[in-house]
Write an enzyme that holds these catalytic residues in place. Structure first.
Site, mmCIF file in Angstrom:
data_model
loop_
_atom_site.group_PDB
_atom_site.id
_atom_site.type_symbol
_atom_site.label_atom_id
_atom_site.label_comp_id
_atom_site.label_asym_id
_atom_site.label_seq_id
_atom_site.Cartn_x
_atom_site.Cartn_y
_atom_site.Cartn_z
ATOM 1 N N HIS A 74 -3.773 -5.080 0.123
ATOM 2 C CA HIS A 74 -3.247 -5.643 1.378
ATOM 3 C C HIS A 74 -3.448 -7.158 1.345
ATOM 4 O O HIS A 74 -4.379 -7.675 1.995
ATOM 5 C CB HIS A 74 -4.006 -5.069 2.579
ATOM 6 C CG HIS A 74 -3.731 -3.637 2.852
ATOM 7 N ND1 HIS A 74 -2.777 -3.224 3.746
ATOM 8 C CD2 HIS A 74 -4.278 -2.507 2.344
ATOM 9 C CE1 HIS A 74 -2.748 -1.901 3.787
ATOM 10 N NE2 HIS A 74 -3.655 -1.447 2.943
ATOM 11 N N GLU A 78 -2.088 -9.393 2.912
ATOM 12 C CA GLU A 78 -1.946 -10.030 4.232
ATOM 13 C C GLU A 78 -3.296 -10.391 4.857
ATOM 14 O O GLU A 78 -3.397 -11.332 5.638
ATOM 15 C CB GLU A 78 -1.154 -9.129 5.202
ATOM 16 C CG GLU A 78 -1.766 -7.772 5.532
ATOM 17 C CD GLU A 78 -1.405 -6.678 4.531
ATOM 18 O OE1 GLU A 78 -0.874 -7.020 3.455
ATOM 19 O OE2 GLU A 78 -1.659 -5.496 4.819
ATOM 20 N N CYS A 134 0.823 -1.218 0.000
ATOM 21 C CA CYS A 134 0.000 0.000 0.000
ATOM 22 C C CYS A 134 0.859 1.270 0.000
ATOM 23 O O CYS A 134 1.388 1.636 -1.044
ATOM 24 C CB CYS A 134 -1.016 -0.039 1.142
ATOM 25 S SG CYS A 134 -2.467 0.959 0.743
HETATM 26 N N1 GLN Z 1 -1.895 6.654 2.821
HETATM 27 C C1 GLN Z 1 -2.056 5.905 1.616
HETATM 28 C C2 GLN Z 1 -3.442 6.077 1.011
HETATM 29 O O1 GLN Z 1 -4.344 6.500 1.666
HETATM 30 C C3 GLN Z 1 -1.758 4.438 1.855
HETATM 31 C C4 GLN Z 1 -2.710 3.766 2.787
HETATM 32 C C5 GLN Z 1 -2.194 2.471 3.334
HETATM 33 O O2 GLN Z 1 -0.997 2.199 3.352
HETATM 34 N N2 GLN Z 1 -3.085 1.639 3.830
HETATM 35 O O3 GLN Z 1 -3.648 5.807 -0.139
#
Ligand code: GLN
Length: 536
Positions: free
Chosen positions: A508, A510, A382
């Site tokens: 994600h 995970e 992410c």
């Molecule tokens: N801050 C970034 C976004 O909002 C990544 C979010 C995250 O790592 N879950 O896109």
């Protein structure tokens, strides 16, 4: 007919109720029962999404886009089920419903009160969750510690529910700490006794008491807990420290807990079949070669902030046949002294973790640069993926000052920018791009090989994405965008074919990793990291 098991906690928080709930679920599952789980969080937030993971631990994202408590992650991993967001009940949700009904006039003429209106809404939610799951047994974990003011309406609702169900159809399992004094090495049962008294004061007599203790309870301590807790001695169990959390269900079952619970509920007459689970757990224990991973992030002081990620790494390592050693590295450290980046040389793999906000981003970019230029296996999740794009923009495309607009809203090169649908959003709660979305993988790419299929579902939690204006320049310079959203409007995966293992994802993965069935990107990352070590 559904049966209910309520899990409460005493003496202190983080006593292990989440693992306990998962373990009871597992013991029933291996006896042929269909189980589902609910987590009650007595805080006033509507969901965990607006809380700092440093305070509260990870925000677990469900397939249907809920931002929930991390215990739902434990349930999903232990029980291999996917839970809906409805199964995380909070004070915020309960009051929002009650107040909405009051405004609609559904309680016209009445004075709206905690008992019966709030408790009725809690019971309604619990029963609806059971109905939606179509399960034989619903496990309901009540967060916090008995005695907390916030938890009282939920305990009261549970008490009433037991009364309303047929006798024997609801059980209370109380989990409490039994500390061992350093000086005398004695197991002390008094705090546990007091917490049972606290339960009784509000009208709940536990049916089963589980002592959370470093070692199995000594016989006389067990007897004391049985006597003062007013439960038969065969209803006292110990959840003792295990080498690995996935061993806990069997540790409890060996004490007779699975048989006792099913007997009390009058269900699951099948003999326990542990074969499948045992095969999975064995891979997590015993001596294995160590693979060292640098975990670069911001909330690195509390491991719970990234529990699904650490579990996904453990699942992957168990499958590869190695053991991970994770070192938490505060990215700000590299910002203070850039020469510190060379500590990364000690690691077989480098992860850059998800995150929000500016603090530590320059340090994370330095870690990514190190991984890319030194050919060290890299996995970016992410925010880690987004910053890999920023690093490449600055150092390969030569776009000085390139950034994500989350960190620098006035950057000359906004290579990561708000999703178009995010631009007009004002409300912060539950408004990110959340939950499971289809990802289309590029034929023959690393991502495609790891997953072994062309289409996958992964969960998401973000507001920003790779700016389409720059896609072409990146790809021309050798960065491969190997996964896209179904509408081809968003980049979901990136990789560098010239590198031994450089993978980033907007998703994600995970959250979908399971013991015995690790997430493919994590598996690939650990496998590549293990090879680095062999070469050294
Ligand atoms: N801050 C970034 C976004 O909002 C990544 C979010 C995250 O790592 N879950 O896109």
């Amino acid at each position: 007919m559904v049966k209910y098991v309520f899990i409460t906690g005493g003496v202190l928080s983080s006593v292990g109720k989440g693992i306990m709930t998962s373990s009871i679920g597992k013991m029933l599952q291996v006896r042929g029962c269909r189980v589902s789980t609910v987590k009650i969080d007595p805080y006033v937030n509507v969901d965990a999404g607006t809380m700092n993971p440093y305070m509260h631990g990870e925000v677990f994202v469900t397939d249907d886009g809920g931002e929930t408590d991390l215990d739902l992650g434990h349930y999903e991993r232990f029980l291999d089920i996917n839970l809906p967001k409805f199964n995380n009940i909070t004070t915020g949700q309960v009051y929002a419903s009650v107040i909405e009904k009051e405004r609609k006039g559904e309680y016209l003429g009445q004075c709206v009160q905690i008992i019966p209106h709030v408790t009725d809404e809690v019971k309604r939610r619990i029963r609806t969750a059971a109905k939606m799951a179509g399960c034989d047994v619903l496990l309901v974990e009540i967060g916090g510690t008995v005695g907390d003011i916030e938890g009282l309406p939920f305990l009261e609702a549970a008490r009433q529910l037991k009364l309303e169900e047929a006798p024997g159809d609801a059980l209370f399992v109380h989990v409490a700490l039994v500390p061992i004094l350093n000086a005398t090495k004695e197991q002390k049962s008094k705090p546990c006794q007091h917490s049972v008294q606290e339960m009784r004061r509000i009208g709940i007599q536990p049916d089963i008491i589980v002592a959370r203790c470093r070692y199995p309870l000594e016989e006389d301590v067990k007897r004391k807990i049985s006597l003062f807790g007013s439960v038969p001695i065969e209803a006292v169990f110990t959840s003792y420290d295990a080498e690995n959390i996935y061993q806990v269900p069997q540790n409890l079952d060996m004490q007779g807990m699975g048989d006792y619970v099913s007997k009390r509920l009058g269900i699951c007459s099948e003999k326990a079949d542990w074969a499948g689970w045992k095969g999975i757990v064995e891979k997590f224990t015993g001596p294995r070669r160590v693979v060292r991973i640098a975990m670069c992030g911001k909330y690195t002081k509390l491991e719970d902030s990234y529990v699904s990620i650490t579990e996904a790494l453990h699942h992957a390592a168990a499958q590869v046949g190695v053991k991970t050693e994770l070192d938490w590295i505060e990215a700000t450290r590299f910002e203070r002294d850039p020469s510190e980046v060379k500590v990364l040389d000690d690691y077989d793999g480098i992860m850059v973790l998800p995150g929000f906000g500016a603090r530590g981003t320059e340090g994370k970019i330095m870690a990514i640069n190190y991984a890319r230029t030194k050919n060290r296996p890299f996995l970016g999740i992410c925010f880690g993926f987004q910053l890999a794009v920023v690093e490449f923009a600055r150092n390969v495309l030569g776009l000085t000052g390139a950034n994500t607009t989350e960190v620098d809203p006035s950057t000359q090169h906004p290579v990561i920018d708000l999703l178009p649908e995010q631009k007009s959003i004002g409300m912060m709660g539950g408004t990110m791009r959340l939950g499971g979305y289809k990802v289309i993988l590029k034929d023959g790419s690393l991502a495609n090989k790891l997953y072994g299929v062309k289409e996958v579902i992964e969960r998401h939690r973000h507001r920003y994405e790779v700016n389409p204006k720059y896609w072409e320049s990146f790809q021309k310079a050798g960065l491969v965008f190997s996964g896209h959203s179904e509408d081809m409007r968003r980049v979901e995966f990136l990789e560098l074919p010239s590198h031994p293992f450089f993978l980033g994802t907007q998703s994600h993965p995970e959250f979908r990793s399971r013991p015995g069935n690790p997430s493919p990107p994590y598996y690939g990352f650990i496998e590549a990291s293990a090879k680095v070590q062999k070469r050294n």
